[in-house]
Motif scaffolding. Structure first.
Motif, PDB file in Angstrom:
ATOM      1  N   LEU A   1       0.815  -1.208   0.000  1.00 51.01           N
ATOM      2  CA  LEU A   1       0.000   0.000   0.000  1.00 51.01           C
ATOM      3  C   LEU A   1       0.849   1.258   0.000  1.00 51.01           C
ATOM      4  O   LEU A   1       0.354   2.359   0.180  1.00 51.01           O
TER       5      LEU A   1
ATOM      6  N   ALA B   1       2.928   2.623   2.067  1.00 50.62           N
ATOM      7  CA  ALA B   1       2.943   3.461   3.274  1.00 50.62           C
ATOM      8  C   ALA B   1       4.301   4.143   3.415  1.00 50.62           C
ATOM      9  O   ALA B   1       5.294   3.674   2.882  1.00 50.62           O
TER      10      ALA B   1
ATOM     11  N   TYR C   1      -1.318  11.205   2.394  1.00 48.12           N
ATOM     12  CA  TYR C   1      -1.880  10.720   1.127  1.00 48.12           C
ATOM     13  C   TYR C   1      -1.566   9.227   0.949  1.00 48.12           C
ATOM     14  O   TYR C   1      -2.411   8.457   0.528  1.00 48.12           O
ATOM     15  N   ASN C   2      -0.360   8.831   1.251  1.00 49.99           N
ATOM     16  CA  ASN C   2       0.023   7.425   1.117  1.00 49.99           C
ATOM     17  C   ASN C   2      -0.369   6.586   2.324  1.00 49.99           C
ATOM     18  O   ASN C   2      -0.382   5.372   2.246  1.00 49.99           O
TER      19      ASN C   2
ATOM     20  N   ILE D   1      -3.270   6.668   3.815  1.00 47.57           N
ATOM     21  CA  ILE D   1      -4.716   6.514   3.920  1.00 47.57           C
ATOM     22  C   ILE D   1      -5.125   5.064   3.716  1.00 47.57           C
ATOM     23  O   ILE D   1      -5.847   4.489   4.524  1.00 47.57           O
ATOM     24  N   LEU D   2      -4.628   4.449   2.626  1.00 41.77           N
ATOM     25  CA  LEU D   2      -5.007   3.064   2.363  1.00 41.77           C
ATOM     26  C   LEU D   2      -4.598   2.127   3.498  1.00 41.77           C
ATOM     27  O   LEU D   2      -5.352   1.229   3.850  1.00 41.77           O
TER      28      LEU D   2
END
Lengths: 177, 410
Positions: free
Chosen positions: B217, B219, B346-347, B349-350
């Motif tokens: 994802l 992160a 932004y990164n 969030i998932l």
């Protein structure tokens, strides 16, 4: 991560595989600090027909980190730049790897890479609404930042008639009689 | 609102857009089975201000100050990443001394931000005394920031080709005094967060992000490092003076010998990083060379140079929350053609989705806060149960979290 490729090896790996489909490759090295330690950056422009294949090759080499996808409205085309980094996890070994692909405005379509890199979802959704590109096969194509009642066919980063120009007001002109 | 709410076994609870952890708007919709979270959906954009678009009417120096106002906590790292992007595009050499001064500013911001986070995390689980303790310590760092930059929050310290204020010899005792204070009090904070039984009960095994998920994802920052991925722009690449300094990846196993990727690990991670930042500032003060602090002090001249540049550049800086990424394209005009800002959250969030799945409602605040999200704020939560709407406000959610802590303390 014992078998990290150097910048040259990485470039060769892609050149051997995709040959003329690679439009240009620029390698840039910047030094910083007193000891002038260096970090390299590869800017690679590719043809959109091989795009998914290039990403597959990159993932096969090493699972890359994808910070974000950025985009430019170049007039006739829309450019998407996929910013990757590889070789992280070792002191000063990281390479920035930017893969750029141009899509004609008449048919701005590109394959989703979410099946290879699930973390690309947020940035792909953002590109859809901000640049009006169509990401084929995106698992979730709702809006991301823009409100649900945002007008259709208006894309904030476009510089043509589909841009947001008619929607903004200059503060100094508001309430002027 | 989703209509799936009529199913009998699960119901949906929307949280936000005012966020239960930090004072910034983000909207969660949770699918709940009893107390357990089954699925999570995140909606963003409530504070999208079109900063990138606003840059089209500004020259690079003006954008520096716009970038500074993207975020109140990261008011150094956005201009820093933007500057790195411009310097990359225009091939600007930066004086060595400025590179060290930039590191000092970056690390000071990291300490302040991690301290702020530690206080918020303590508040989320109901330890308000710890909130005031950590923020008292943070106050010293804010004072130091004011001493060095003239401002506590919007520092206005970054400039293209260097930095705007030097650290002279007579300023160093004040800096060492503040750092010594931090070092002396660090043990207190460490003891509270890492040895307290209740903090452990709330944070261990909560909000787990596996190494595989963190990688897939994408992160960044402490969130990914607490899941054992060695990824830190300061170590991975050479920018500012980080290439010269003695710095290594920090993962929570340094302290505990194992990595679980839970909230507890993210607490350890940030505490270790505070220590690392103090060490980096001291290293910089020791080996900083003398010389200029800016390559071109004449701003109109600098802007004239930038006007002729055609090219692209990328700036990456390790902000307190992770890698901040700016892309700049210059086309020989007054203003940059494109400026893309990508903040670390932004990164991150998932990764919230695997973290929150399987947790309880009362864990939402601490798990959501554990990535240190930076969006902006909190107020209202509504529960939809069988089509009936219940309003649950932020205080209520906070109360649930505090109650859980109290239950565990018994």
């Amino acid at each position: 991560m014992g078998n990290n490729k150097t910048v040259e090896e990485l470039v060769k790996y892609f050149k051997d595989e995709f040959k003329t489909k690679i439009k240009s490759i620029d390698i840039k090295t910047r030094a910083a600090g007193s000891k002038k330690k260096e970090t390299s950056t590869i800017w690679m422009k590719i043809d959109k027909t091989v795009f998914k294949d290039v990403i597959k090759h990159l993932v096969d080499y090493q699972y890359p980190h994808l910070p974000v996808v950025s985009g430019n409205d170049l007039g006739k085309n829309i450019e998407l730049i996929y910013h990757f980094t590889v070789n992280y996890g070792e002191r000063l070994k990281e390479i920035n790897f930017h893969i750029s692909v141009e899509l004609p405005k008449s048919k701005p379509e590109i394959e989703s890479i979410c099946d290879l890199i699930p973390g690309a979802l947020i940035t792909e959704r953002e590109k859809q609404e901000f640049l009006g590109v169509k990401i084929k096969g995106i698992p979730d194509d709702r809006k991301l930042f823009l409100p649900d009642d945002w007008p259709d066919k208006v894309y904030p980063w476009r510089r043509d008639e589909t841009g947001p120009e008619k929607y903004y007001k200059n503060l100094h002109e508001v309430n002027k009689k | 609102m989703s209509q799936k709410t009529t199913t009998k076994t699960t119901y949906h609870i929307p949280v936000g857009p005012i966020h239960p952890a930090l004072k910034e708007p983000v909207f969660f919709e949770f699918e709940i089975d009893g107390e357990k979270i089954v699925d999570v959906d995140v909606k963003l954009g409530h504070v999208h201000r079109g900063v990138e678009w606003a840059s089209r009417k500004r020259n690079p120096i003006q954008i520096l100050y716009l970038a500074e106002r993207i975020c109140g906590i990261c008011s150094y790292c956005h201009p820093a990443a933007f500057t790195l992007g411009i310097e990359d595009a225009a091939d600007i050499e930066v004086p060595e001394r400025a590179e060290y001064l930039r590191v000092i500013q970056g690390e000071l911001e990291r300490i302040a931000s991690h301290m702020l986070w530690a206080g918020v995390a303590a508040h989320e689980i109901g330890f308000d005394t710890v909130l005031f303790l950590t923020w008292e310590m943070r106050e010293k760092i804010m004072d130091l920031t004011e001493f060095l930059c003239g401002n506590r929050v919007t520092k206005g310290i970054m400039t293209i080709g260097g930095i705007r204020r030097d650290i002279t010899k007579d300023m160093i005792p004040q800096i060492t005094k503040s750092l010594d204070y931090l070092k002396d009090n660090f043990e207190k904070i460490r003891h509270i967060f890492l040895d307290d039984k209740t903090v452990k009960l709330r944070s261990q095994g909560a909000g787990i992000l596996t190494k595989d998920d963190a990688l897939r994802l994408c992160a960044v920052g402490p969130t990914t490092r607490a899941s054992a991925i060695k990824k830190d722009v300061r170590v991975d690449t050479s920018y500012f003076a980080y290439g010269d300094l003695d710095i290594d990846y920090i993962t929570p196993d340094i302290l505990t010998g194992e990595v679980n990727g839970d909230v507890y690990d993210r607490i350890i991670q940030r505490l270790l990083e505070i220590k690392q930042s103090i060490d980096l500032i001291e290293q910089c003060l020791d080996i900083m060379p003398n010389g200029d602090i800016v390559s071109e002090p004449n701003i109109p001249k600098l802007l004239n140079q930038l006007k002729k540049v055609e090219g692209e550049g990328v700036g990456r800086h390790e902000a307190p929350r992770g890698e901040v990424f700016h892309y700049v394209k210059l086309t020989g005009e007054d203003t940059p053609f494109t400026w893309k800002v990508r903040a670390p959250t932004y990164n991150n969030i998932l990764p919230w989705i695997p973290m929150l799945k399987g947790e309880q409602i009362a864990d939402i605040p601490i798990v959501a806060a554990s990535t240190d999200p930076c969006m902006s704020c909190t107020n209202r939560v509504g529960i939809i149960k069988d089509g009936n709407r219940y309003e649950l406000n932020k205080e209520e959610l906070h109360r649930l979290s505090v109650e859980k802590t109290r239950r565990l303390m018994r």
